[in-house]
Scaffold this active site. Structure first.
Site, PDB file in Angstrom:
ATOM      1  N   GLY A  15      12.404 -21.963 -39.798  1.00 42.64           N
ATOM      2  CA  GLY A  15      10.813 -21.891 -39.565  1.00 42.64           C
ATOM      3  C   GLY A  15      10.838 -23.064 -38.446  1.00 42.64           C
ATOM      4  N   GLN A  16       9.522 -22.806 -37.659  1.00 39.57           N
ATOM      5  CA  GLN A  16       9.368 -23.463 -36.541  1.00 39.57           C
ATOM      6  C   GLN A  16       9.341 -24.982 -36.612  1.00 39.57           C
ATOM      7  OE1 GLN A  16       5.989 -21.783 -33.996  1.00 39.57           O
ATOM      8  NE2 GLN A  16       5.344 -21.069 -35.991  1.00 39.57           N
ATOM      9  N   VAL A  17       8.745 -25.532 -37.675  1.00 40.34           N
ATOM     10  CA  VAL A  17       8.587 -27.016 -38.174  1.00 40.34           C
ATOM     11  C   VAL A  17      10.015 -27.432 -38.452  1.00 40.34           C
ATOM     12  CG1 VAL A  17       7.370 -28.643 -39.621  1.00 40.34           C
ATOM     13  CG2 VAL A  17       6.075 -26.724 -38.394  1.00 40.34           C
ATOM     14  N   LEU A  41      12.064 -19.871 -52.683  1.00 39.80           N
ATOM     15  CA  LEU A  41      10.814 -20.642 -53.152  1.00 39.80           C
ATOM     16  C   LEU A  41       9.795 -19.719 -54.252  1.00 39.80           C
ATOM     17  CD1 LEU A  41       9.204 -22.805 -50.564  1.00 39.80           C
ATOM     18  CD2 LEU A  41      11.277 -23.327 -52.157  1.00 39.80           C
ATOM     19  N   TYR A 103       3.052 -29.244 -45.816  1.00 36.52           N
ATOM     20  CA  TYR A 103       2.233 -28.846 -44.529  1.00 36.52           C
ATOM     21  C   TYR A 103       1.245 -27.619 -45.154  1.00 36.52           C
ATOM     22  CZ  TYR A 103       5.942 -31.094 -42.121  1.00 36.52           C
ATOM     23  OH  TYR A 103       6.706 -32.084 -41.758  1.00 36.52           O
ATOM     24  N   THR A 105      -2.917 -25.800 -44.096  1.00 31.91           N
ATOM     25  CA  THR A 105      -3.589 -25.099 -42.767  1.00 31.91           C
ATOM     26  C   THR A 105      -4.898 -25.429 -42.687  1.00 31.91           C
ATOM     27  OG1 THR A 105      -3.717 -22.918 -42.223  1.00 31.91           O
ATOM     28  CG2 THR A 105      -3.697 -23.191 -44.403  1.00 31.91           C
ATOM     29  N   TYR A 129      -4.005 -15.940 -47.669  1.00 33.77           N
ATOM     30  CA  TYR A 129      -2.938 -16.995 -47.304  1.00 33.77           C
ATOM     31  C   TYR A 129      -3.845 -18.458 -47.314  1.00 33.77           C
ATOM     32  CZ  TYR A 129      -0.893 -20.062 -43.831  1.00 33.77           C
ATOM     33  OH  TYR A 129      -0.554 -21.227 -43.062  1.00 33.77           O
ATOM     34  N   LYS A 133      -2.468 -21.513 -49.907  1.00 31.82           N
ATOM     35  CA  LYS A 133      -2.334 -22.681 -49.265  1.00 31.82           C
ATOM     36  C   LYS A 133      -3.148 -23.738 -49.853  1.00 31.82           C
ATOM     37  CE  LYS A 133       0.077 -23.587 -46.524  1.00 31.82           C
ATOM     38  NZ  LYS A 133       1.563 -23.843 -46.305  1.00 31.82           N
TER      39      LYS A 133
HETATM   40  N1  LIG Z   1       2.379 -20.979 -38.135  1.00 30.87           N
HETATM   41  C1  LIG Z   1       1.043 -21.539 -38.248  1.00 30.87           C
HETATM   42  O1  LIG Z   1       0.585 -20.954 -37.119  1.00 30.87           O
HETATM   43  C2  LIG Z   1       0.797 -22.389 -39.137  1.00 30.87           C
HETATM   44  C3  LIG Z   1      -0.642 -23.108 -39.183  1.00 30.87           C
HETATM   45  C4  LIG Z   1      -1.099 -23.878 -39.845  1.00 30.87           C
HETATM   46  C5  LIG Z   1      -0.129 -24.181 -40.922  1.00 30.87           C
HETATM   47  N2  LIG Z   1       1.135 -23.827 -41.104  1.00 30.87           N
HETATM   48  C6  LIG Z   1       1.951 -24.467 -42.011  1.00 30.87           C
HETATM   49  O2  LIG Z   1       3.063 -25.081 -41.311  1.00 30.87           O
HETATM   50  C7  LIG Z   1       4.169 -25.146 -42.264  1.00 30.87           C
HETATM   51  C8  LIG Z   1       5.180 -24.788 -41.158  1.00 30.87           C
HETATM   52  O3  LIG Z   1       5.081 -23.554 -40.704  1.00 30.87           O
HETATM   53  P1  LIG Z   1       6.041 -22.803 -39.641  1.00 30.87           P
HETATM   54  O4  LIG Z   1       5.225 -21.912 -38.651  1.00 30.87           O
HETATM   55  O5  LIG Z   1       7.128 -23.632 -39.367  1.00 30.87           O
HETATM   56  O6  LIG Z   1       6.551 -21.566 -40.565  1.00 30.87           O
HETATM   57  P2  LIG Z   1       7.559 -20.319 -39.972  1.00 30.87           P
HETATM   58  O7  LIG Z   1       8.006 -20.795 -38.769  1.00 30.87           O
HETATM   59  O8  LIG Z   1       6.866 -19.026 -40.284  1.00 30.87           O
HETATM   60  O9  LIG Z   1       8.876 -20.341 -41.202  1.00 30.87           O
HETATM   61  C9  LIG Z   1       8.347 -20.036 -42.528  1.00 30.87           C
HETATM   62  C10 LIG Z   1       9.596 -20.666 -43.298  1.00 30.87           C
HETATM   63  O10 LIG Z   1       9.420 -20.427 -44.654  1.00 30.87           O
HETATM   64  C11 LIG Z   1      10.621 -20.114 -44.991  1.00 30.87           C
HETATM   65  N3  LIG Z   1      10.293 -19.142 -46.310  1.00 30.87           N
HETATM   66  C12 LIG Z   1       9.650 -18.158 -46.355  1.00 30.87           C
HETATM   67  N4  LIG Z   1       9.604 -17.239 -47.424  1.00 30.87           N
HETATM   68  C13 LIG Z   1      10.530 -18.025 -48.174  1.00 30.87           C
HETATM   69  C14 LIG Z   1      10.917 -17.971 -49.388  1.00 30.87           C
HETATM   70  N5  LIG Z   1      10.536 -16.924 -50.423  1.00 30.87           N
HETATM   71  N6  LIG Z   1      11.655 -19.029 -49.852  1.00 30.87           N
HETATM   72  C15 LIG Z   1      12.277 -20.001 -49.278  1.00 30.87           C
HETATM   73  N7  LIG Z   1      11.676 -19.987 -47.869  1.00 30.87           N
HETATM   74  C16 LIG Z   1      11.046 -19.218 -47.327  1.00 30.87           C
HETATM   75  C17 LIG Z   1      11.458 -19.280 -44.036  1.00 30.87           C
HETATM   76  O11 LIG Z   1      12.638 -19.591 -44.536  1.00 30.87           O
HETATM   77  P3  LIG Z   1      14.015 -18.973 -43.614  1.00 30.87           P
HETATM   78  O12 LIG Z   1      14.039 -20.235 -42.748  1.00 30.87           O
HETATM   79  O13 LIG Z   1      15.053 -19.106 -44.556  1.00 30.87           O
HETATM   80  O14 LIG Z   1      13.584 -17.880 -42.715  1.00 30.87           O
HETATM   81  C18 LIG Z   1      10.915 -20.247 -42.866  1.00 30.87           C
HETATM   82  O15 LIG Z   1      11.728 -21.337 -42.781  1.00 30.87           O
HETATM   83  C19 LIG Z   1       3.834 -24.106 -43.308  1.00 30.87           C
HETATM   84  O16 LIG Z   1       3.544 -24.754 -44.447  1.00 30.87           O
HETATM   85  C20 LIG Z   1       2.617 -23.281 -42.823  1.00 30.87           C
HETATM   86  O17 LIG Z   1       1.685 -22.902 -43.927  1.00 30.87           O
HETATM   87  C21 LIG Z   1       1.706 -22.951 -39.981  1.00 30.87           C
END
Ligand SMILES: NC(=O)c1ccc[n+]([C@@H]2O[C@H](COP(=O)([O-])OP(=O)(O)OC[C@H]3O[C@@H](n4cnc5c(N)ncnc54)[C@H](OP(=O)(O)O)[C@@H]3O)[C@@H](O)[C@H]2O)c1
Length: 291
Positions: A15-17, A41, A103, A105, A129, A133
């Site tokens: 994941g990005q973070v 998860l 985290y 949103t 979504y 959250k």
């Molecule tokens: N992206 C956005 O624009 C955004 C905006 C606001 C808030 N957020 C919040 O910020 C946080 C980080 O987001 P991000 O953008 O870094 O996310 P991301 O890049 O979409 O990555 C999602 C992560 O979740 C993991 N994941 C998904 N399904 C899973 C499962 N069933 N079991 C275990 N792991 C699973 C993935 O695992 P793998 O590494 O194994 O693939 C990946 O590491 C999240 O809480 C998100 O809700 C994101």
């Protein structure tokens, strides 16, 4: 960081973070990064087992079901990952007496407010979504352990699926691109989120904690998706690459399965006041990310 290296469980590997956290914490902490292959998860018992096995000093839940449109058609999975799992992490963290960083949103809000949202504003998500959250936030709060719920917005980085990478590609491929101009928010580099998370961990280790709870954590400033695309285009042009003409359109001209809030702006002053942690302007962070 001081004393023995902290043992940190981070959920999500690619994941990005998560990636930005690994870069920053990898040399000072003992990291246990669990991707979905090691810890799915959607299986609550697996979460309990892993936490009890590892006994970390800190849990960072960086994983989530982040596919906003897809969540509309798979609500059970979105709720399992975004609502149930965070509650289990919170229970297990409380059992160990350690903090949980989670985290959330901007999509917990409906976007109807005319000013930036504060932590005191009432959430009202528009889609699955956001609802999942919000349920995750509430599951964590219900446990009443040490937790930080960091609400962020419009996350991008040089990895994964995000607006920056999509725009970099499309702007070079197409002669013209229509981009939504009536949704306002703060594009936030995953590196900024990781930097602030590290600063919070340091404060906590030094015993300078503010209150646990919900905080808004985004880049400073605001723009629209159109404005963000224009800024990305400027970098392409500056490096001699082709760049499409960008046309602003309203959200109504770009229908998506999940409705998005028009106002995604989050007021981050509480984090600054309580924990002395602040974020750079979104343009400055973009420059840093692209450097
Ligand atoms: N992206 C956005 O624009 C955004 C905006 C606001 C808030 N957020 C919040 O910020 C946080 C980080 O987001 P991000 O953008 O870094 O996310 P991301 O890049 O979409 O990555 C999602 C992560 O979740 C993991 N994941 C998904 N399904 C899973 C499962 N069933 N079991 C275990 N792991 C699973 C993935 O695992 P793998 O590494 O194994 O693939 C990946 O590491 C999240 O809480 C998100 O809700 C994101």
């Amino acid at each position: 960081m001081n004393q023995l290296p902290l043992k940190i469980l981070i959920s999500g590997q690619h994941g990005q973070v998560s990636r930005e956290l690994q870069q920053r914490l990898g040399s000072t902490a003992q990291l246990h990064v669990l991707g979905r292959d090691q810890l799915d998860l959607s299986h609550p018992e697996a979460i309990r087992d892993q936490v009890r096995l590892l006994k970390p000093d800190l849990i960072i839940n960086a994983a989530a079901h982040t596919a906003v449109d897809q969540a509309e058609t798979e609500p059970e999975l979105a709720f399992a990952i975004n609502a149930v799992a965070p509650g289990i992490f919170a229970e297990e963290a409380a059992r160990l007496g350690v903090p949980l960083v989670h985290y959330s949103t901007d999509y917990v809000f409906d976007g109807s407010k005319t000013r930036p949202y504060t932590e005191a504003d009432e959430p009202n998500p528009l889609g699955v979504y956001g609802n999942s959250k919000l349920a995750g936030e509430r599951a964590i709060a219900a446990v009443d352990g040490q937790h930080l719920i960091l609400r962020t917005s419009w996350v991008y980085s040089l990895h994964g699926r995000n607006f920056l990478l999509t725009m970099q590609r499309l702007l070079q491929e197409k002669p013209e691109l229509r981009v939504v101009a009536d949704q306002i928010g703060a594009p936030t580099w995953a590196g900024t989120i990781a930097n602030s998370t590290c600063a919070l961990i340091e404060r906590w280790q030094q015993g300078q904690t503010g209150p646990w709870g919900i905080y808004h954590l985004t880049a400073q400033g605001e723009t629209s998706w159109f404005g963000f695309a224009e800024e990305i285009g400027r970098y392409l042009q500056a490096s001699g690459k082709p760049c499409a003409r960008i046309e602003p359109i309203p959200s109504s001209a770009y229908p998506t399965p999940a409705k998005r809030p028009l106002n995604s702006r989050l007021d981050c002053s509480r984090l600054q006041q309580q924990w002395q942690v602040s974020q750079p302007d979104w343009r400055q962070a973009l420059r840093e990310c692209l450097a």
